[in-house]
Design a protein around this motif. Sequence first.
Motif, PDB file in Angstrom:
ATOM      1  N   THR A 100       7.652  -6.191  -0.620  1.00 41.23           N
ATOM      2  CA  THR A 100       6.767  -6.501   0.499  1.00 41.23           C
ATOM      3  C   THR A 100       5.474  -7.047  -0.071  1.00 41.23           C
ATOM      4  O   THR A 100       4.923  -6.489  -1.017  1.00 41.23           O
ATOM      5  N   PHE A 101       5.014  -8.139   0.496  1.00 40.18           N
ATOM      6  CA  PHE A 101       3.711  -8.677   0.126  1.00 40.18           C
ATOM      7  C   PHE A 101       3.160  -9.459   1.297  1.00 40.18           C
ATOM      8  O   PHE A 101       3.856  -9.713   2.276  1.00 40.18           O
ATOM      9  N   GLY A 102       1.913  -9.832   1.203  1.00 40.88           N
ATOM     10  CA  GLY A 102       1.269 -10.561   2.282  1.00 40.88           C
ATOM     11  C   GLY A 102       0.846 -11.944   1.857  1.00 40.88           C
ATOM     12  O   GLY A 102       0.415 -12.152   0.730  1.00 40.88           O
ATOM     13  N   VAL A 103       0.968 -12.872   2.775  1.00 38.51           N
ATOM     14  CA  VAL A 103       0.431 -14.212   2.585  1.00 38.51           C
ATOM     15  C   VAL A 103      -0.905 -14.209   3.317  1.00 38.51           C
ATOM     16  O   VAL A 103      -0.943 -14.128   4.543  1.00 38.51           O
ATOM     17  N   ARG A 110      -1.261 -11.199  -1.403  1.00 41.76           N
ATOM     18  CA  ARG A 110      -1.715  -9.838  -1.677  1.00 41.76           C
ATOM     19  C   ARG A 110      -0.524  -8.910  -1.786  1.00 41.76           C
ATOM     20  O   ARG A 110       0.507  -9.127  -1.164  1.00 41.76           O
ATOM     21  N   LYS A 111      -0.702  -7.896  -2.592  1.00 44.77           N
ATOM     22  CA  LYS A 111       0.337  -6.882  -2.759  1.00 44.77           C
ATOM     23  C   LYS A 111      -0.353  -5.537  -2.841  1.00 44.77           C
ATOM     24  O   LYS A 111      -1.292  -5.355  -3.613  1.00 44.77           O
ATOM     25  N   GLU A 112       0.105  -4.607  -2.024  1.00 44.44           N
ATOM     26  CA  GLU A 112      -0.490  -3.273  -2.022  1.00 44.44           C
ATOM     27  C   GLU A 112      -0.036  -2.510  -3.249  1.00 44.44           C
ATOM     28  O   GLU A 112       1.147  -2.492  -3.580  1.00 44.44           O
ATOM     29  N   ILE A 113      -1.008  -1.881  -3.936  1.00 45.58           N
ATOM     30  CA  ILE A 113      -0.662  -1.036  -5.074  1.00 45.58           C
ATOM     31  C   ILE A 113      -0.745   0.436  -4.689  1.00 45.58           C
ATOM     32  O   ILE A 113      -0.090   1.257  -5.304  1.00 45.58           O
ATOM     33  N   THR A 114      -1.530   0.753  -3.676  1.00 44.34           N
ATOM     34  CA  THR A 114      -1.556   2.078  -3.052  1.00 44.34           C
ATOM     35  C   THR A 114      -1.760   1.835  -1.565  1.00 44.34           C
ATOM     36  O   THR A 114      -1.916   0.691  -1.136  1.00 44.34           O
TER      37      THR A 114
END
Length: 156
Positions: A100-103, A110-114
């Motif tokens: 899962t990542f965001g454009v 963006r990619k959530e790490i927490t």
Amino acid sequence: MKQKTKIVIGILALLLMICGLAWWFLPVRFLRGVAPEEVVTVQVCNGNNGHEFEITDANAISYLVKEIQQIAFQKEGFASEVPIWYQLTFFNKSGEKIVTFGVQNTSLMRKEITQKWTVFYGCHGELNAVGEELERLESAQFPDYNKDPAFSTYKP
């Protein structure tokens, strides 16, 4: 003995810093090692208007995967609680989540790490084709969809 301990700790700290810098400056490729045929569904959520939809068309999935794979991203920074334009979740044939990542816009992913922290990855506008395809797919399912003019310019 204390002198040797200090030297060892200093060398380990230096190695840790070098590894951290190397990690930060190495380019990142999303969906690396994922064949487009492995992805059967992409769940999409537009954070601006709340539209949620699934992409199941093999051609559209293949196009998105290949476009994203060819872009080399650089880490740009960390942030928390920044709104997102498109969040993409890729699923394989077994129904397992691949990633899962965001454009964020045409130059930022963006990619959530927490749950509270996100890493931003920049490029030089190469996400334009991905954004246009996502907007095309969204407008096909939601006739009232209006293109967000800030999509190409937003920076956190």
